[in-house]
Scaffold this motif. Structure first.
Motif, PDB file in Angstrom:
ATOM      1  N   ARG A 102      58.924  55.622  14.130  1.00  0.00           N
ATOM      2  CA  ARG A 102      58.999  57.082  14.239  1.00  0.00           C
ATOM      3  C   ARG A 102      60.438  57.570  14.059  1.00  0.00           C
ATOM      4  O   ARG A 102      60.680  58.605  13.438  1.00  0.00           O
ATOM      5  CB  ARG A 102      58.447  57.525  15.595  1.00  0.00           C
ATOM      6  N   GLN A 106      61.408  60.213  11.183  1.00  0.00           N
ATOM      7  CA  GLN A 106      61.909  61.532  11.570  1.00  0.00           C
ATOM      8  C   GLN A 106      63.351  61.766  11.143  1.00  0.00           C
ATOM      9  O   GLN A 106      63.767  62.895  10.931  1.00  0.00           O
ATOM     10  CB  GLN A 106      61.786  61.719  13.081  1.00  0.00           C
ATOM     11  N   LYS A 193      59.109  61.684  23.443  1.00  0.00           N
ATOM     12  CA  LYS A 193      60.155  62.671  23.738  1.00  0.00           C
ATOM     13  C   LYS A 193      61.537  62.009  23.668  1.00  0.00           C
ATOM     14  O   LYS A 193      62.526  62.654  23.285  1.00  0.00           O
ATOM     15  CB  LYS A 193      59.940  63.306  25.106  1.00  0.00           C
ATOM     16  N   LYS A 196      62.571  61.658  20.066  1.00  0.00           N
ATOM     17  CA  LYS A 196      63.120  62.932  19.584  1.00  0.00           C
ATOM     18  C   LYS A 196      64.558  63.103  20.044  1.00  0.00           C
ATOM     19  O   LYS A 196      65.406  63.629  19.309  1.00  0.00           O
ATOM     20  CB  LYS A 196      62.258  64.088  20.092  1.00  0.00           C
ATOM     21  N   GLU A 197      64.860  62.653  21.256  1.00  0.00           N
ATOM     22  CA  GLU A 197      66.234  62.726  21.766  1.00  0.00           C
ATOM     23  C   GLU A 197      67.177  61.873  20.909  1.00  0.00           C
ATOM     24  O   GLU A 197      68.295  62.288  20.597  1.00  0.00           O
ATOM     25  CB  GLU A 197      66.266  62.242  23.218  1.00  0.00           C
ATOM     26  N   THR A 199      66.777  60.974  17.690  1.00  0.00           N
ATOM     27  CA  THR A 199      66.980  61.585  16.366  1.00  0.00           C
ATOM     28  C   THR A 199      67.877  62.808  16.458  1.00  0.00           C
ATOM     29  O   THR A 199      68.665  63.081  15.543  1.00  0.00           O
ATOM     30  CB  THR A 199      65.632  61.957  15.717  1.00  0.00           C
TER      31      THR A 199
END
Length: 219
Positions: A102, A106, A193, A196-197, A199
């Motif tokens: 991921r 991303q 989550k 995402k942090e 990236t």
């Protein structure tokens, strides 16, 4: 009742200026333009023999590929996300393979180096099917096979606390190193989550290098 000039200025600042500054700060942070901190400051000596403030740089040692015996190492002058797959936490390997995929999807251009600890027989045995094709689909994903005898040193090289890992509270944190091999982030990953942090922090680091390049070009 008429409001005095000084009160008007205070009211204007409170109603318009302060909210504007807050909004700009949020936009600034949301776009990932703030610099990531540098960790593990240490004293270094420059070419003139003078002592200067510097930061720890992680070494780039060679290990065998996770899928063959060819020796390879991480590239110098490259930003990496480092992940660790200890043999004792093999039941979580599959989940973290998906997290890393991921990250690569991303954040295009991200480089990931994953270190897999050998088992007692000196091999890497997967909890399910061999994910070689899964990893091979991502050309910027490097995988390394690390002997048990070198695992503690590997943690030390990237400033990972072995005591925390031994407590089994979480999977080893992902480490972001910059082009100078300085440690810029450590992120425990337990879900998407946290991916995402990571990236978001990679974006901030890219913006930092872009700003440096722009400054050099303008000189």
């Amino acid at each position: 009742m008429e409001i005095s000039g000084s009160r008007k200025r205070i009211l204007f600042i409170g109603l318009f200026v302060v909210p504007f500054l807050i909004a700009m700060a949020l936009i600034f942070y949301g776009k990932g333009m703030g610099q990531l901190p540098k960790y593990f400051a240490e004293e270094k000596v420059d070419k003139n023999g003078d002592k200067i403030k510097g930061y720890y740089s992680a070494p780039l040692e060679k290990f065998s590929s996770a899928f063959n015996d060819s020796l390879q190492s991480m590239s110098d002058s490259t930003t990496y996300v480092i992940s660790f797959f200890p043999d004792s936490l093999k039941d979580r390997w599959n989940k973290h393979l998906l997290y890393i995929e991921r990250i690569l999807v991303q954040h295009k251009g991200a480089r990931v180096a994953s270190f897999f600890e050998e088992d007692s027989s000196g091999k890497i045995t997967w909890p399910t099917a061999d994910p070689q094709k899964f990893i091979a689909a991502q050309p910027l994903w490097q995988t390394f096979k690390v002997p048990k005898s070198s695992w503690d040193k590997l943690y030390n090289d990237f400033k990972i606390s072995h005591n925390e890992i031994d407590s089994m509270l979480y999977f080893p944190p992902y480490v972001i190193i910059d082009k100078q091999r300085r440690i810029r982030s450590m992120v425990p990953v337990t879900g998407l989550k946290d991916v995402k942090e990571i990236t978001g922090r990679l974006k901030r680091l890219n913006n930092e290098y872009a700003a440096i390049k722009k400054t050099i070009e303008q000189k």
